[in-house]
Design a protein around this motif. Structure first.
Motif, PDB file in Angstrom:
ATOM      1  N   ASP A  49      46.010  78.832  20.596  1.00  0.00           N
ATOM      2  CA  ASP A  49      44.637  78.810  21.099  1.00  0.00           C
ATOM      3  C   ASP A  49      43.647  78.274  20.075  1.00  0.00           C
ATOM      4  OD1 ASP A  49      45.904  79.967  23.197  1.00  0.00           O
ATOM      5  OD2 ASP A  49      44.664  81.760  23.300  1.00  0.00           O
ATOM      6  N   TYR A  50      43.787  78.685  18.810  1.00  0.00           N
ATOM      7  CA  TYR A  50      42.857  78.230  17.779  1.00  0.00           C
ATOM      8  C   TYR A  50      43.000  76.723  17.545  1.00  0.00           C
ATOM      9  CZ  TYR A  50      42.057  83.153  16.640  1.00  0.00           C
ATOM     10  OH  TYR A  50      41.742  84.488  16.717  1.00  0.00           O
ATOM     11  N   LEU A  51      44.229  76.230  17.561  1.00  0.00           N
ATOM     12  CA  LEU A  51      44.471  74.807  17.343  1.00  0.00           C
ATOM     13  C   LEU A  51      43.873  73.967  18.469  1.00  0.00           C
ATOM     14  CD1 LEU A  51      45.785  72.425  15.909  1.00  0.00           C
ATOM     15  CD2 LEU A  51      47.930  72.988  17.075  1.00  0.00           C
ATOM     16  N   PHE A  52      44.159  74.343  19.714  1.00  0.00           N
ATOM     17  CA  PHE A  52      43.652  73.554  20.831  1.00  0.00           C
ATOM     18  C   PHE A  52      42.131  73.673  20.950  1.00  0.00           C
ATOM     19  CE2 PHE A  52      48.026  73.227  21.747  1.00  0.00           C
ATOM     20  CZ  PHE A  52      48.192  72.184  22.623  1.00  0.00           C
ATOM     21  N   GLN A  53      41.606  74.818  20.598  1.00  0.00           N
ATOM     22  CA  GLN A  53      40.149  74.991  20.649  1.00  0.00           C
ATOM     23  C   GLN A  53      39.461  74.039  19.686  1.00  0.00           C
ATOM     24  OE1 GLN A  53      37.799  78.964  20.881  1.00  0.00           O
ATOM     25  NE2 GLN A  53      37.865  78.499  18.728  1.00  0.00           N
ATOM     26  N   GLU A  54      39.976  73.906  18.461  1.00  0.00           N
ATOM     27  CA  GLU A  54      39.312  73.039  17.494  1.00  0.00           C
ATOM     28  C   GLU A  54      39.496  71.563  17.828  1.00  0.00           C
ATOM     29  OE1 GLU A  54      40.714  73.418  13.508  1.00  0.00           O
ATOM     30  OE2 GLU A  54      42.744  72.741  13.956  1.00  0.00           O
ATOM     31  N   LEU A  55      40.515  71.238  18.629  1.00  0.00           N
ATOM     32  CA  LEU A  55      40.728  69.857  19.036  1.00  0.00           C
ATOM     33  C   LEU A  55      39.974  69.512  20.315  1.00  0.00           C
ATOM     34  CD1 LEU A  55      44.568  69.488  18.385  1.00  0.00           C
ATOM     35  CD2 LEU A  55      42.674  68.886  16.860  1.00  0.00           C
ATOM     36  N   GLY A  56      39.330  70.512  20.918  1.00  0.00           N
ATOM     37  CA  GLY A  56      38.598  70.278  22.154  1.00  0.00           C
ATOM     38  C   GLY A  56      39.496  70.120  23.357  1.00  0.00           C
ATOM     39  N   LEU A  57      40.705  70.679  23.302  1.00  0.00           N
ATOM     40  CA  LEU A  57      41.661  70.593  24.391  1.00  0.00           C
ATOM     41  C   LEU A  57      41.808  71.956  25.059  1.00  0.00           C
ATOM     42  CD1 LEU A  57      44.392  68.426  22.628  1.00  0.00           C
ATOM     43  CD2 LEU A  57      42.629  67.647  24.224  1.00  0.00           C
ATOM     44  N   LYS A  58      42.146  71.953  26.331  1.00  0.00           N
ATOM     45  CA  LYS A  58      42.218  73.196  27.094  1.00  0.00           C
ATOM     46  C   LYS A  58      43.660  73.557  27.411  1.00  0.00           C
ATOM     47  CE  LYS A  58      40.688  75.325  31.435  1.00  0.00           C
ATOM     48  NZ  LYS A  58      39.961  75.113  32.705  1.00  0.00           N
ATOM     49  N   ILE A  59      43.984  74.841  27.230  1.00  0.00           N
ATOM     50  CA  ILE A  59      45.262  75.381  27.671  1.00  0.00           C
ATOM     51  C   ILE A  59      45.007  76.054  29.017  1.00  0.00           C
ATOM     52  CG2 ILE A  59      47.104  77.045  27.201  1.00  0.00           C
ATOM     53  CD1 ILE A  59      46.521  76.644  24.211  1.00  0.00           C
ATOM     54  N   THR A  60      45.655  75.555  30.053  1.00  0.00           N
ATOM     55  CA  THR A  60      45.368  76.028  31.404  1.00  0.00           C
ATOM     56  C   THR A  60      46.152  77.281  31.768  1.00  0.00           C
ATOM     57  OG1 THR A  60      44.888  73.764  32.063  1.00  0.00           O
ATOM     58  CG2 THR A  60      45.294  75.334  33.838  1.00  0.00           C
ATOM     59  N   ALA A  61      47.370  77.418  31.237  1.00  0.00           N
ATOM     60  CA  ALA A  61      48.201  78.573  31.587  1.00  0.00           C
ATOM     61  C   ALA A  61      49.081  78.958  30.403  1.00  0.00           C
ATOM     62  CB  ALA A  61      49.066  78.275  32.809  1.00  0.00           C
ATOM     63  N   VAL A  62      49.444  80.250  30.342  1.00  0.00           N
ATOM     64  CA  VAL A  62      50.346  80.774  29.318  1.00  0.00           C
ATOM     65  C   VAL A  62      51.480  81.493  30.033  1.00  0.00           C
ATOM     66  CG1 VAL A  62      50.576  82.303  27.327  1.00  0.00           C
ATOM     67  CG2 VAL A  62      48.465  81.007  27.657  1.00  0.00           C
ATOM     68  N   VAL A  63      52.726  81.165  29.666  1.00  0.00           N
ATOM     69  CA  VAL A  63      53.877  81.693  30.398  1.00  0.00           C
ATOM     70  C   VAL A  63      54.195  83.133  30.015  1.00  0.00           C
ATOM     71  CG1 VAL A  63      56.336  81.388  30.875  1.00  0.00           C
ATOM     72  CG2 VAL A  63      54.827  79.382  30.706  1.00  0.00           C
ATOM     73  N   GLU A  64      54.285  83.405  28.709  1.00  0.00           N
ATOM     74  CA  GLU A  64      54.641  84.750  28.258  1.00  0.00           C
ATOM     75  C   GLU A  64      53.399  85.613  28.076  1.00  0.00           C
ATOM     76  OE1 GLU A  64      58.634  83.751  25.611  1.00  0.00           O
ATOM     77  OE2 GLU A  64      56.733  84.131  24.616  1.00  0.00           O
ATOM     78  N   PRO A  65      53.414  86.854  28.571  1.00  0.00           N
ATOM     79  CA  PRO A  65      52.268  87.743  28.354  1.00  0.00           C
ATOM     80  C   PRO A  65      52.148  88.162  26.893  1.00  0.00           C
ATOM     81  CG  PRO A  65      54.058  88.924  29.421  1.00  0.00           C
ATOM     82  CD  PRO A  65      54.449  87.472  29.402  1.00  0.00           C
ATOM     83  N   ARG A  66      53.252  88.258  26.186  1.00  0.00           N
ATOM     84  CA  ARG A  66      53.313  88.540  24.756  1.00  0.00           C
ATOM     85  C   ARG A  66      54.455  87.724  24.186  1.00  0.00           C
ATOM     86  NH1 ARG A  66      49.125  90.806  25.326  1.00  0.00           N
ATOM     87  NH2 ARG A  66      48.488  92.884  24.657  1.00  0.00           N
ATOM     88  N   HIS A  67      54.384  87.413  22.896  1.00  0.00           N
ATOM     89  CA  HIS A  67      55.432  86.604  22.308  1.00  0.00           C
ATOM     90  C   HIS A  67      56.768  87.337  22.371  1.00  0.00           C
ATOM     91  CE1 HIS A  67      57.098  83.433  19.832  1.00  0.00           C
ATOM     92  NE2 HIS A  67      57.837  84.375  19.330  1.00  0.00           N
ATOM     93  N   GLY A  68      57.790  86.628  22.872  1.00  0.00           N
ATOM     94  CA  GLY A  68      59.117  87.208  22.945  1.00  0.00           C
ATOM     95  C   GLY A  68      59.306  88.179  24.085  1.00  0.00           C
TER      96      GLY A  68
END
Length: 307
Positions: free
Chosen positions: A206-225
């Motif tokens: 999220d931090y990486l895409f936010q600083e690049l001005g790109l949007k993440i539309t969906a996240v598959v895992e509710p928590r890592h792993g």
């Protein structure tokens, strides 16, 4: 909210007392500091700040998965020898506080809270009622630079004679990290018309895409792993189809291939892998190398979908 969470964490965990800082500073005059780190990026950050002026000690083995890590006796022994410890402190290295307590260092080990000056954001893709701050601040150049400066500042308090050198090294390293992002942004106009709509396996970027001005539309895992429930997965697939998502970013180091392949088969997305920067050898250049790879991967994904 994010700042409040970090403040509460620092208060509960306790910043090092003035006596502990003074003791660490005295040891710094007598010998090289032994600086502990919990995560691979922090090794790179500290190494580029201190150079060969201190010994950097990873608390856990290089191949250890920091998600859900269980402390080992060797970790406790290492913690007993440290002069100071750099921690994430907001959810990515909770196990380290068990190690500190088991080592008897809870009250006398100075801690550097790397995220003390970082603007935190809520974790994406969380289906729970309680919103939690995203601890993956080390997967971005802007937040990384803020952490580098915080580490340099705090080390300068512990080792005043070296403070100016730490600040200068931090500036040099920060400039290299800025150049990574600047070079990427200079190439962005070539992809301005890319039909880029992406999802990630979990909310590590999220931090990486936010600083690049790109949007993440969906996240598959509710928590890592943590695999989504059947209902959560079905809803995620529906979201991916509804938003016409065409790119899925999985992770380089963790076993998500089966789930990613299922998403690809069901939705037709193209799958690319990004680095979580939490595996492999501890090296000063690791963060720069793998962050450059991440940026190159994102650019390839944008090229793959075309206008």
């Amino acid at each position: 909210m994010a700042t409040t969470v970090l403040s509460r964490r620092m208060a509960l965990g306790g910043l090092a007392s003035a006596a502990a800082l003074a003791a660490a500073g005295a040891r710094a005059q007598a010998k090289r500091l032994r600086i502990g780190v919990t995560l691979h990026p922090y090794y790179s950050f500290v190494a580029n700040v201190v150079g060969d002026g201190a010994e950097i000690v990873p608390i856990v083995p290089a191949e250890a998965n920091p998600h859900g890590y269980q402390p080992q006796p060797e970790d406790i022994k290492r913690a007993m020898t440290l002069d100071v410890l750099v921690v994430n402190g907001i959810g990515h290295d909770e196990w380290v506080f068990k190690i500190i307590e088991a080592a008897g260092r809870k009250d006398n080990l100075p801690l550097i809270w790397a995220n003390a000056s970082v603007a935190l954001i809520p974790i994406g893709g969380d289906n729970g009622a309680e919103k939690v701050v995203n601890p993956h601040t080390f997967i971005a150049t802007t937040a990384a630079i803020q952490q580098v400066y915080e580490i340099a500042r705090r080390l300068g308090e512990i080792d005043p004679p070296s403070a100016a050198r730490y600040r200068a090294s931090a500036r040099d390293y920060a400039n290299r990290l800025r150049k990574l992002r600047a070079d990427f942004m200079q190439r962005m106009p070539a992809h301005a018309k890319a039909d880029f709509r992406c999802a990630t396996m979990h909310a590590g970027y999220d931090y990486l895409f936010q600083e690049l001005g790109l949007k993440i539309t969906a996240v598959v895992e509710p928590r890592h792993g943590v695999n989504p429930t059947a209902r959560q997965f079905a809803q995620t697939l529906a979201d991916i189809r509804a938003a016409n998502i065409n790119i899925l970013f999985a992770e380089k180091y963790f076993g998500e291939s089966s789930l990613a392949e299922t998403v690809q088969r069901e939705t037709g997305v193209k799958v690319f892998t990004l680095s979580h920067i939490t595996d492999g050898p501890f090296t000063p250049e690791k963060f720069e190398v793998e962050m450059a790879e991440n940026l190159a991967t994102i650019e390839r994904a944008m090229q793959a979908v075309g206008p």
